[in-house]
Design a protein around this motif. Structure first.
Motif, PDB file in Angstrom:
ATOM      1  N   GLU A 145       0.763  -1.109  -0.016  1.00 16.28           N
ATOM      2  CA  GLU A 145       0.087   0.018  -0.165  1.00 16.28           C
ATOM      3  C   GLU A 145       0.758   1.263   0.175  1.00 16.28           C
ATOM      4  N   CYS A 146       1.954   1.380   0.765  1.00 14.01           N
ATOM      5  CA  CYS A 146       2.770   2.275   0.902  1.00 14.01           C
ATOM      6  C   CYS A 146       3.277   2.545  -0.379  1.00 14.01           C
ATOM      7  N   SER A 147       3.711   1.528  -1.288  1.00 10.93           N
ATOM      8  CA  SER A 147       4.618   1.947  -2.462  1.00 10.93           C
ATOM      9  C   SER A 147       3.442   2.193  -3.585  1.00 10.93           C
ATOM     10  N   LYS A 148       2.136   1.760  -3.492  1.00 13.46           N
ATOM     11  CA  LYS A 148       1.267   2.326  -4.300  1.00 13.46           C
ATOM     12  C   LYS A 148       0.725   3.717  -3.970  1.00 13.46           C
ATOM     13  N   GLY A 149       0.687   4.005  -2.919  1.00 19.58           N
ATOM     14  CA  GLY A 149       0.296   5.477  -2.464  1.00 19.58           C
ATOM     15  C   GLY A 149       1.271   6.554  -2.871  1.00 19.58           C
ATOM     16  N   GLY A 150       2.233   6.187  -3.071  1.00 24.87           N
ATOM     17  CA  GLY A 150       3.349   7.273  -3.333  1.00 24.87           C
ATOM     18  C   GLY A 150       3.731   8.173  -2.479  1.00 24.87           C
ATOM     19  N   GLU A 151       3.032   8.358  -1.203  1.00 31.49           N
ATOM     20  CA  GLU A 151       3.304   9.359  -0.261  1.00 31.49           C
ATOM     21  C   GLU A 151       3.716   8.917   1.016  1.00 31.49           C
ATOM     22  N   SER A 152       4.659   9.930   1.289  1.00 28.58           N
ATOM     23  CA  SER A 152       5.454   9.571   2.599  1.00 28.58           C
ATOM     24  C   SER A 152       4.769   9.144   3.554  1.00 28.58           C
ATOM     25  N   GLY A 153       5.449   8.584   4.655  1.00 22.65           N
ATOM     26  CA  GLY A 153       4.553   8.061   6.022  1.00 22.65           C
ATOM     27  C   GLY A 153       4.117   9.525   6.655  1.00 22.65           C
ATOM     28  N   LEU A 154       5.088  10.549   6.537  1.00 21.10           N
ATOM     29  CA  LEU A 154       4.960  11.652   7.421  1.00 21.10           C
ATOM     30  C   LEU A 154       3.747  12.677   6.781  1.00 21.10           C
ATOM     31  N   LYS A 155       3.605  12.707   5.519  1.00 16.27           N
ATOM     32  CA  LYS A 155       2.527  13.376   4.825  1.00 16.27           C
ATOM     33  C   LYS A 155       1.341  12.647   5.101  1.00 16.27           C
ATOM     34  N   GLN A 156       1.436  11.186   4.837  1.00 14.81           N
ATOM     35  CA  GLN A 156      -0.198  10.590   5.415  1.00 14.81           C
ATOM     36  C   GLN A 156      -0.587  10.803   6.656  1.00 14.81           C
ATOM     37  N   ALA A 157       0.421  10.679   7.649  1.00 12.32           N
ATOM     38  CA  ALA A 157       0.105  10.965   9.038  1.00 12.32           C
ATOM     39  C   ALA A 157      -0.686  12.218   9.523  1.00 12.32           C
ATOM     40  N   PHE A 158       0.237  13.335   8.849  1.00 13.10           N
ATOM     41  CA  PHE A 158      -0.147  14.493   9.220  1.00 13.10           C
ATOM     42  C   PHE A 158      -1.490  15.061   8.475  1.00 13.10           C
ATOM     43  N   SER A 159      -1.690  14.423   7.207  1.00  8.49           N
ATOM     44  CA  SER A 159      -2.889  14.836   6.748  1.00  8.49           C
ATOM     45  C   SER A 159      -4.264  14.017   7.264  1.00  8.49           C
ATOM     46  N   ASP A 160      -3.943  13.085   8.092  1.00  9.62           N
ATOM     47  CA  ASP A 160      -5.248  12.476   8.802  1.00  9.62           C
ATOM     48  C   ASP A 160      -5.584  13.234  10.002  1.00  9.62           C
ATOM     49  N   TRP A 161      -6.976  13.651   9.924  1.00 10.16           N
ATOM     50  CA  TRP A 161      -7.175  14.536  11.352  1.00 10.16           C
ATOM     51  C   TRP A 161      -7.198  13.464  12.414  1.00 10.16           C
ATOM     52  N   LYS A 162      -7.471  12.172  12.357  1.00 13.45           N
ATOM     53  CA  LYS A 162      -7.498  11.482  13.489  1.00 13.45           C
ATOM     54  C   LYS A 162      -6.280  11.387  14.293  1.00 13.45           C
ATOM     55  N   VAL A 163      -5.189  11.598  13.600  1.00 12.74           N
ATOM     56  CA  VAL A 163      -3.903  11.380  14.354  1.00 12.74           C
ATOM     57  C   VAL A 163      -3.844  12.746  15.227  1.00 12.74           C
ATOM     58  N   TRP A 164      -4.140  13.947  14.711  1.00 14.46           N
ATOM     59  CA  TRP A 164      -4.174  15.171  15.296  1.00 14.46           C
ATOM     60  C   TRP A 164      -5.389  15.002  16.600  1.00 14.46           C
ATOM     61  N   TRP A 165      -6.625  14.498  16.397  1.00 19.94           N
ATOM     62  CA  TRP A 165      -7.382  14.413  17.432  1.00 19.94           C
ATOM     63  C   TRP A 165      -6.939  13.650  18.617  1.00 19.94           C
ATOM     64  N   LEU A 166      -6.242  12.453  18.271  1.00 20.47           N
ATOM     65  CA  LEU A 166      -5.813  11.595  18.958  1.00 20.47           C
ATOM     66  C   LEU A 166      -4.584  12.204  19.896  1.00 20.47           C
ATOM     67  N   ALA A 167      -3.771  12.925  19.390  1.00 20.92           N
ATOM     68  CA  ALA A 167      -2.692  13.281  19.876  1.00 20.92           C
ATOM     69  C   ALA A 167      -3.112  14.577  21.111  1.00 20.92           C
ATOM     70  N   LEU A 168      -4.235  15.427  20.572  1.00 23.56           N
ATOM     71  CA  LEU A 168      -4.826  16.272  21.630  1.00 23.56           C
ATOM     72  C   LEU A 168      -5.171  15.777  22.816  1.00 23.56           C
ATOM     73  N   THR A 169      -6.067  14.693  22.604  1.00 21.59           N
ATOM     74  CA  THR A 169      -6.814  13.998  23.535  1.00 21.59           C
ATOM     75  C   THR A 169      -5.764  13.342  24.469  1.00 21.59           C
ATOM     76  N   MET A 170      -4.667  12.836  24.018  1.00 21.19           N
ATOM     77  CA  MET A 170      -3.768  12.087  24.706  1.00 21.19           C
ATOM     78  C   MET A 170      -3.039  13.335  25.535  1.00 21.19           C
ATOM     79  N   ALA A 171      -2.672  14.473  25.029  1.00 19.91           N
ATOM     80  CA  ALA A 171      -2.051  15.528  25.902  1.00 19.91           C
ATOM     81  C   ALA A 171      -3.040  16.086  26.964  1.00 19.91           C
ATOM     82  N   ILE A 172      -4.220  15.966  26.863  1.00 20.77           N
ATOM     83  CA  ILE A 172      -5.214  16.329  27.716  1.00 20.77           C
ATOM     84  C   ILE A 172      -5.088  15.191  28.866  1.00 20.77           C
ATOM     85  N   LEU A 173      -5.248  14.027  28.510  1.00 24.93           N
ATOM     86  CA  LEU A 173      -4.936  12.952  29.419  1.00 24.93           C
ATOM     87  C   LEU A 173      -3.750  13.144  30.238  1.00 24.93           C
TER      88      LEU A 173
END
Length: 495
Positions: A279-307
């Protein structure tokens, strides 16, 4: 009996494998995966092979718990040292002690994403993680040589900088070997290292601070850093020969048979419905870009910071125990029972969470119980009630344990994205640790009413954000179910 090759490993074909493999593989990637699923499902010995695989992996992964215990002992020993002259000998004033605690998380935050990206690239956690461990053990030893505020700040910053490699790296390593429904209990066992370190770290600190004061003309708190740092280095050397690498790192998995290693890779594909690397090779996007473009990652990070703001009491637990009015030695000994209780609760809750496939409820209940503990501590200075409240506070770490499992489940693939996401969430959440270091100033003691109020607010907000995230996953699962009706392959998010 003819031989065949699966994922680069040649082994004898079992009598039950009567499929025409060469013909079937002409269907491309999807048919290849479907074929291997069929073959393994028809293995009369698959259950036996899988059981042996998990047993071997579990035995090697068990050293992660010991590493995490030492990780937190080296991180939190300043709290124990505070009870035996650390502040006075270093001439600390005002918020300087809190700054020494918080600066660790600045280095911790900066290093986690680059560290996990590098780990994913080299694929050798058996080398990388122990080397980082040995370095932070050395830095911990150097903390015992400091003479003032500046030296302590520098050593604590670099301690966090190097320690940053471990926890996101360990989570990433676990996610490469275990299925989602197996991950909760393993993540719980790993995360229980925090609670075990608080329990036995207090006992170890009590013994060192009582028995080493004045030895060779050194204060007891300096021996605390020397001895615990040396223990870390010794375990790091052993870990090089025990920790596994990734299933795809064929050169370092000699402890597995060819079938076991092939099955280890296939299990991950079965679990997430896709081959990570493909999937990674087919998508052509770096893991960094894929992670930062997924709002779930940011939401989970903010929730964990509050925790983590709620869980900031962990770094001040000896101080809270000392408000009961006992000596420093007794105060440290009283820290152990609440954390032993918390360890048992976390293990049982995470195991039940795995068995039911449910996450949100297993996060919310410990948080509500923890909030009750904060309210009890706010309401009275009675010794028995406040000590009971420490038990309820400590068990709230169960939410932390289950939440990390939920994070890993919710970002299943591809590998490069998961590596960045786990590191970023842990790094961003460290902002909560930085803020939490200033939630417990001495001027608010001994009642710490304001501190407990902040923790209650953080817990309530964390529950609300988790509920919103759960609602989003329900919506995603409905979309996935629609795709399944159309014959599309995917997986289901755990709620």
């Amino acid at each position: 009996m003819s031989s065949r090759t699966s994922r680069g490993f040649a082994y004898e074909r079992l009598p039950c494998e009567v499929l025409d493999i060469d013909a079937a593989c002409e269907g491309g990637l999807d048919s290849d995966i479907a074929l291997q699923n069929t073959i393994y499902d028809e293995f009369p010995d698959r259950q036996h092979v899988e059981r042996n695989l998990l047993r071997k992996v579990d035995l090697r992964m068990s050293i992660l718990v010991l590493i995490y215990i030492l990780n937190y002992i080296d991180r939190n020993n300043a709290a124990a040292a505070r009870l035996r002259g650390f502040e006075d000998d270093l001439h600390l004033e005002g918020q300087q002690f809190n700054t020494i605690l918080s600066i660790l998380y600045v280095g911790y935050t900066l290093m986690q994403v680059p560290s996990n990206m590098y780990l994913n690239k080299i694929g050798r956690p058996s080398i990388y993680l122990p080397i980082c461990m040995a370095i932070w053990g050395l830095i911990s030893i150097l903390t015992g040589t400091t003479k003032g505020f500046l030296g302590a700040v520098c050593t604590r910053f670099f301690l966090g900088f190097v320690e940053a490699a471990f926890f996101p790296g360990a989570l990433f390593l676990l996610s490469k070997w275990y299925k989602r429904r197996e991950l909760g209990q393993r993540t719980a066992i790993l995360s229980c290292g925090i609670m075990i370190s608080n329990a036995f770290g207090s006992l170890l600190a009590s013994a060192i601070l009582d028995g080493m004061d004045g030895v060779m003309g050194l204060a007891a708190w300096r021996w605390l850093f020397y001895i615990e740092g040396s223990m870390t280095i010794c375990v790091a050397i052993c870990a090089i020969f025990i920790l596994p690498d990734f299933p795809t790192t064929t050169t370092s998995c000699s402890w597995l048979t060819a079938e076991e290693q092939a099955l280890a890779q296939l299990r991950m594909e079965e679990d997430v419905g896709v081959d990570d690397e493909t999937e990674c090779s087919k998508g052509g996007e770096s893991g960094l870009k894929q992670a930062f473009s997924d709002w779930k990652v940011w939401w989970l990070a903010l929730t964990m910071a509050i925790l983590n703001v709620l869980l900031s009491f962990n770094a001040f637990f000896p101080t809270l125990s000392a408000t009961l009015g006992y000596s420093s030695t007794v105060s440290l000994l009283l820290c152990s029972p609440p954390w032993l209780f918390a360890t048992c609760v976390a293990f049982l809750m995470s195991r039940h969470s795995d068995a039911t496939g449910e996450r949100f409820g297993h996060i919310t209940i410990p948080l509500l119980v923890g909030i009750a503990g904060f309210m009890m501590a706010m309401a009275t200075m009675n010794t028995a009630v406040r000590y009971l409240s420490l038990f309820l506070m400590a068990q709230s770490y169960t939410a932390f344990v289950v939440y990390w499992t939920w994070v890993s489940n919710s970002i299943p693939h591809p590998t490069s994205k998961r590596a960045v996401a786990l590191a970023f969430i842990n790094a961003f959440s460290s902002l909560g640790n930085i803020a939490g270091s200033y939630v417990w100033p001495k001027s608010w003691g001994p009642s710490y009413w304001n501190s407990y109020a902040i923790c209650i607010g953080s817990g309530a907000l964390c529950i609300i954000m988790s509920w919103i995230f759960r609602r989003h996953l329900i919506w995603l699962n409905q979309e996935i179910e629609a795709k399944k009706i159309e014959g599309l392959k995917d997986f289901t998010y755990l709620l």
